[in-house]
Write an enzyme that holds these catalytic residues in place. Structure first.
Site, PDB file in Angstrom:
ATOM      1  N   VAL A 114      -5.299  -0.255   2.714  1.00 38.94           N
ATOM      2  CA  VAL A 114      -5.462  -1.195   2.699  1.00 38.94           C
ATOM      3  C   VAL A 114      -6.598  -1.877   2.206  1.00 38.94           C
ATOM      4  O   VAL A 114      -6.308  -2.267   0.572  1.00 38.94           O
ATOM      5  CB  VAL A 114      -5.760  -2.352   4.328  1.00 38.94           C
ATOM      6  CG1 VAL A 114      -6.041  -3.721   3.722  1.00 38.94           C
ATOM      7  CG2 VAL A 114      -4.250  -2.261   4.915  1.00 38.94           C
ATOM      8  N   ASP A 170     -18.160   2.831  13.024  1.00 37.39           N
ATOM      9  CA  ASP A 170     -16.976   2.835  12.742  1.00 37.39           C
ATOM     10  C   ASP A 170     -16.423   1.688  12.039  1.00 37.39           C
ATOM     11  O   ASP A 170     -16.087   0.925  13.190  1.00 37.39           O
ATOM     12  CB  ASP A 170     -15.970   4.074  13.655  1.00 37.39           C
ATOM     13  CG  ASP A 170     -15.073   4.694  11.915  1.00 37.39           C
ATOM     14  OD1 ASP A 170     -14.397   3.934  11.134  1.00 37.39           O
ATOM     15  OD2 ASP A 170     -13.805   5.356  12.433  1.00 37.39           O
ATOM     16  N   LYS A 198      -3.641  -2.830  15.490  1.00 34.36           N
ATOM     17  CA  LYS A 198      -3.120  -1.588  16.386  1.00 34.36           C
ATOM     18  C   LYS A 198      -4.185  -1.394  17.871  1.00 34.36           C
ATOM     19  O   LYS A 198      -5.073  -1.806  17.403  1.00 34.36           O
ATOM     20  CB  LYS A 198      -3.451  -0.348  15.866  1.00 34.36           C
ATOM     21  CG  LYS A 198      -1.561  -0.028  15.627  1.00 34.36           C
ATOM     22  CD  LYS A 198      -1.565   1.107  15.587  1.00 34.36           C
ATOM     23  CE  LYS A 198       0.285   1.760  14.449  1.00 34.36           C
ATOM     24  NZ  LYS A 198       0.301   2.075  14.021  1.00 34.36           N
ATOM     25  N   SER A 256     -13.762  -0.257   9.623  1.00 35.26           N
ATOM     26  CA  SER A 256     -12.930  -0.157   8.337  1.00 35.26           C
ATOM     27  C   SER A 256     -13.470  -1.167   7.412  1.00 35.26           C
ATOM     28  O   SER A 256     -13.868  -2.311   7.323  1.00 35.26           O
ATOM     29  CB  SER A 256     -11.261   0.269   8.989  1.00 35.26           C
ATOM     30  OG  SER A 256     -10.890   0.095   7.912  1.00 35.26           O
ATOM     31  N   ALA A 257     -13.437   0.247   5.684  1.00 34.64           N
ATOM     32  CA  ALA A 257     -13.413  -1.106   4.878  1.00 34.64           C
ATOM     33  C   ALA A 257     -12.562  -1.780   4.443  1.00 34.64           C
ATOM     34  O   ALA A 257     -12.756  -2.442   3.712  1.00 34.64           O
ATOM     35  CB  ALA A 257     -13.818   0.024   3.355  1.00 34.64           C
ATOM     36  N   ASP A 258     -11.345  -1.766   5.092  1.00 35.57           N
ATOM     37  CA  ASP A 258     -10.694  -2.657   4.618  1.00 35.57           C
ATOM     38  C   ASP A 258     -11.351  -4.068   4.692  1.00 35.57           C
ATOM     39  O   ASP A 258     -10.834  -5.208   3.749  1.00 35.57           O
ATOM     40  CB  ASP A 258      -9.172  -2.266   5.833  1.00 35.57           C
ATOM     41  CG  ASP A 258      -8.772  -1.695   6.184  1.00 35.57           C
ATOM     42  OD1 ASP A 258      -9.143  -0.726   4.960  1.00 35.57           O
ATOM     43  OD2 ASP A 258      -7.428  -1.205   6.992  1.00 35.57           O
ATOM     44  N   GLU A 266       0.961  -1.684   0.069  1.00 33.77           N
ATOM     45  CA  GLU A 266      -0.301   0.454   0.113  1.00 33.77           C
ATOM     46  C   GLU A 266       0.764   0.968   0.287  1.00 33.77           C
ATOM     47  O   GLU A 266       2.301   1.333   0.243  1.00 33.77           O
ATOM     48  CB  GLU A 266      -0.693   0.359   1.690  1.00 33.77           C
ATOM     49  CG  GLU A 266      -0.016   0.149   2.498  1.00 33.77           C
ATOM     50  CD  GLU A 266      -1.393   0.623   3.128  1.00 33.77           C
ATOM     51  OE1 GLU A 266      -1.673   1.710   3.306  1.00 33.77           O
ATOM     52  OE2 GLU A 266      -1.080  -0.312   4.365  1.00 33.77           O
ATOM     53  N   LYS A 314      -5.324  10.371   1.166  1.00 33.99           N
ATOM     54  CA  LYS A 314      -5.906   8.941   1.791  1.00 33.99           C
ATOM     55  C   LYS A 314      -6.913   8.519   0.667  1.00 33.99           C
ATOM     56  O   LYS A 314      -8.096   9.245   0.109  1.00 33.99           O
ATOM     57  CB  LYS A 314      -6.482   9.224   3.253  1.00 33.99           C
ATOM     58  CG  LYS A 314      -6.677   7.411   3.462  1.00 33.99           C
ATOM     59  CD  LYS A 314      -7.109   8.043   5.304  1.00 33.99           C
ATOM     60  CE  LYS A 314      -7.417   6.217   5.324  1.00 33.99           C
ATOM     61  NZ  LYS A 314      -7.770   6.544   6.979  1.00 33.99           N
TER      62      LYS A 314
HETATM   63  N1  PSU Z   1      -3.070   0.731  11.360  1.00 34.24           N
HETATM   64  C1  PSU Z   1      -1.630   0.892  10.943  1.00 34.24           C
HETATM   65  N2  PSU Z   1      -1.377   1.845  10.194  1.00 34.24           N
HETATM   66  C2  PSU Z   1      -1.541   2.799   9.009  1.00 34.24           C
HETATM   67  C3  PSU Z   1      -3.139   2.091   8.664  1.00 34.24           C
HETATM   68  C4  PSU Z   1      -3.970   1.853   9.897  1.00 34.24           C
HETATM   69  O1  PSU Z   1      -0.838   0.683  11.784  1.00 34.24           O
HETATM   70  O2  PSU Z   1      -0.669   3.463   8.038  1.00 34.24           O
HETATM   71  C5  PSU Z   1      -4.396   2.914   7.383  1.00 34.24           C
HETATM   72  C6  PSU Z   1      -3.673   1.902   6.039  1.00 34.24           C
HETATM   73  O3  PSU Z   1      -3.984   2.586   5.261  1.00 34.24           O
HETATM   74  C7  PSU Z   1      -5.521   1.375   6.498  1.00 34.24           C
HETATM   75  C8  PSU Z   1      -5.965   2.645   7.207  1.00 34.24           C
HETATM   76  O4  PSU Z   1      -5.439   0.756   5.717  1.00 34.24           O
HETATM   77  O5  PSU Z   1      -4.939   3.091   7.824  1.00 34.24           O
HETATM   78  C9  PSU Z   1      -7.515   2.269   7.899  1.00 34.24           C
HETATM   79  O6  PSU Z   1      -8.145   3.743   8.209  1.00 34.24           O
HETATM   80  P1  PSU Z   1      -9.684   3.633   8.306  1.00 34.24           P
HETATM   81  O7  PSU Z   1      -9.372   3.124   9.951  1.00 34.24           O
HETATM   82  O8  PSU Z   1      -9.956   4.857   8.147  1.00 34.24           O
HETATM   83  O9  PSU Z   1     -10.262   2.400   7.296  1.00 34.24           O
HETATM   84 MN    MN Z   2     -13.700   4.873   9.420  1.00 41.28          MN
END
Ligand code: PSU
Ligand code: MN
Length: 300
Positions: free
Chosen positions: A105, A137, A158, A139-141, A24, A84
């Site tokens: 991701v 909330d 994390k 994540s879309a991951d 990524e 992002k």
């Molecule tokens: N967690 C980390 N480091 C990161 C990210 C998450 O420890 O850099 C980044 C990754 O790119 C992950 C994104 O896909 O944050 C997730 O963001 P969100 O929670 O908004 O979906």
């Molecule tokens: Mn989110």
């Protein structure tokens, strides 16, 4: 449908059936790591993939073009300011010709799948946030892992996230979670969250076979590789840092996609950069594990 442009090297590797590992770009941008550690992370991740005999394919949107594999002279562009880009943002980034869209991701596995790359390495995935029962909330991951045929290698997520609910979500959407020579879901800076993974695997052939025999051709697999022992941070100290970072986030009224970069920034500041070497070590380790898996897949 998205049709990412390949670098010359990635195009050759795809044609030859050579092993490839997607990466990524959010982690390497200012959204993921402070400078100059971000450049070191990129160097170490791509280097270790090459050392293992695979080809690294960094994903990004550059000047409105979705990319899988960047030319050497383009790599520095993802180290600077970037916007992002999660999977849902890709079409918009193209339509609006974003100069630098840093792929998360979700965006990366989507681009990897579109290019025909089956292995992807990251640091930590996004997940279900604490308090998601009220904020919603998630994540879309997680959805992307379920909907693209890609093996994602990470060091867990994390601990500012709700890791128990993250694992429940992955179970619901049918993503197998395979612990790399480890029984526990890792919490990024620490090897064990205290939550067991569904399955433990001992090597790349097992992962490759589990992927080949998955029941849904369109879905992915999550491999969790814990941070190497000597790079692990102290869990008790981290708990306080994470709690403070989340409290700051709430006080500042940060919501939506801004939450994760904000919390990551507070953690980096609060640990006074001490978290950075750990972050680099786990990212490099994940890239090495992913390369082993890519080699096994290509050879089988
Ligand atoms: N967690 C980390 N480091 C990161 C990210 C998450 O420890 O850099 C980044 C990754 O790119 C992950 C994104 O896909 O944050 C997730 O963001 P969100 O929670 O908004 O979906
Ligand atoms: Mn989110």
């Amino acid at each position: 449908m998205i049709a990412p442009r390949h670098s010359r090297e990635v195009g050759d590797a795809l044609r030859d059936g050579a092993p490839l590992v997607a990466l990524e770009s959010t982690i390497f941008s200012h959204l993921g790591l402070p400078s100059p550690a971000n450049a070191e992370a990129l160097e170490r991740c791509t280097g270790v993939i090459r050392d293992a005999g695979a080809v690294p394919a960094v994903t990004a949107v550059l000047d409105g073009i979705a990319r899988v594999g960047l030319e050497e002279h383009e790599l520095e562009r993802i180290l600077g300011p970037a916007r992002k880009a999660a999977e849902r943002d890709l079409g918009v980034a193209i339509a609006q010709s974003w100069p630098v869209g840093a792929t998360t991701v979700s965006a990366s596995v989507a681009l990897a799948a579109a290019a025909g790359i089956e292995v992807f390495a990251t640091g930590g995935i996004g997940g279900v946030h604490r308090g998601a029962e009220l904020s919603g909330d998630i994540s879309a991951d997680l959805d992307a892992l379920a909907h693209h045929p890609v093996i994602t290698v990470c060091a867990g997520a994390k601990a500012f996230l709700d890791l128990a609910r993250t694992l429940e979500y992955l179970e619901t959407v049918g993503v197998p979670v395979l612990g790399w020579r480890h029984d526990w879901f890792p919490a990024f800076y620490t090897r064990s969250s205290g939550l067991p993974v569904a399955h433990r695997v001992e090597g790349p052939d097992e992962v490759a076979a589990a992927f080949r025999h998955r029941s849904r051709p369109s879905s992915g697999i999550l491999v969790t590789a814990p941070i190497p022992v000597h790079d692990e941070l102290d869990a008790a100290e981290l708990d306080q840092v994470l709690a403070d970072a989340l409290a700051d986030c709430e006080r500042a009224g940060i919501v939506g996609p801004a939450v994760t970069p904000f919390v990551l920034g507070r953690i980096a500041a609060a640990t006074d950069g001490r978290s950075v070497p750990a972050n680099l070590a786990l990212a490099e380790h994940n890239a090495a594990v992913a390369a082993e898996i890519a080699v096994a897949l290509a050879g089988g």
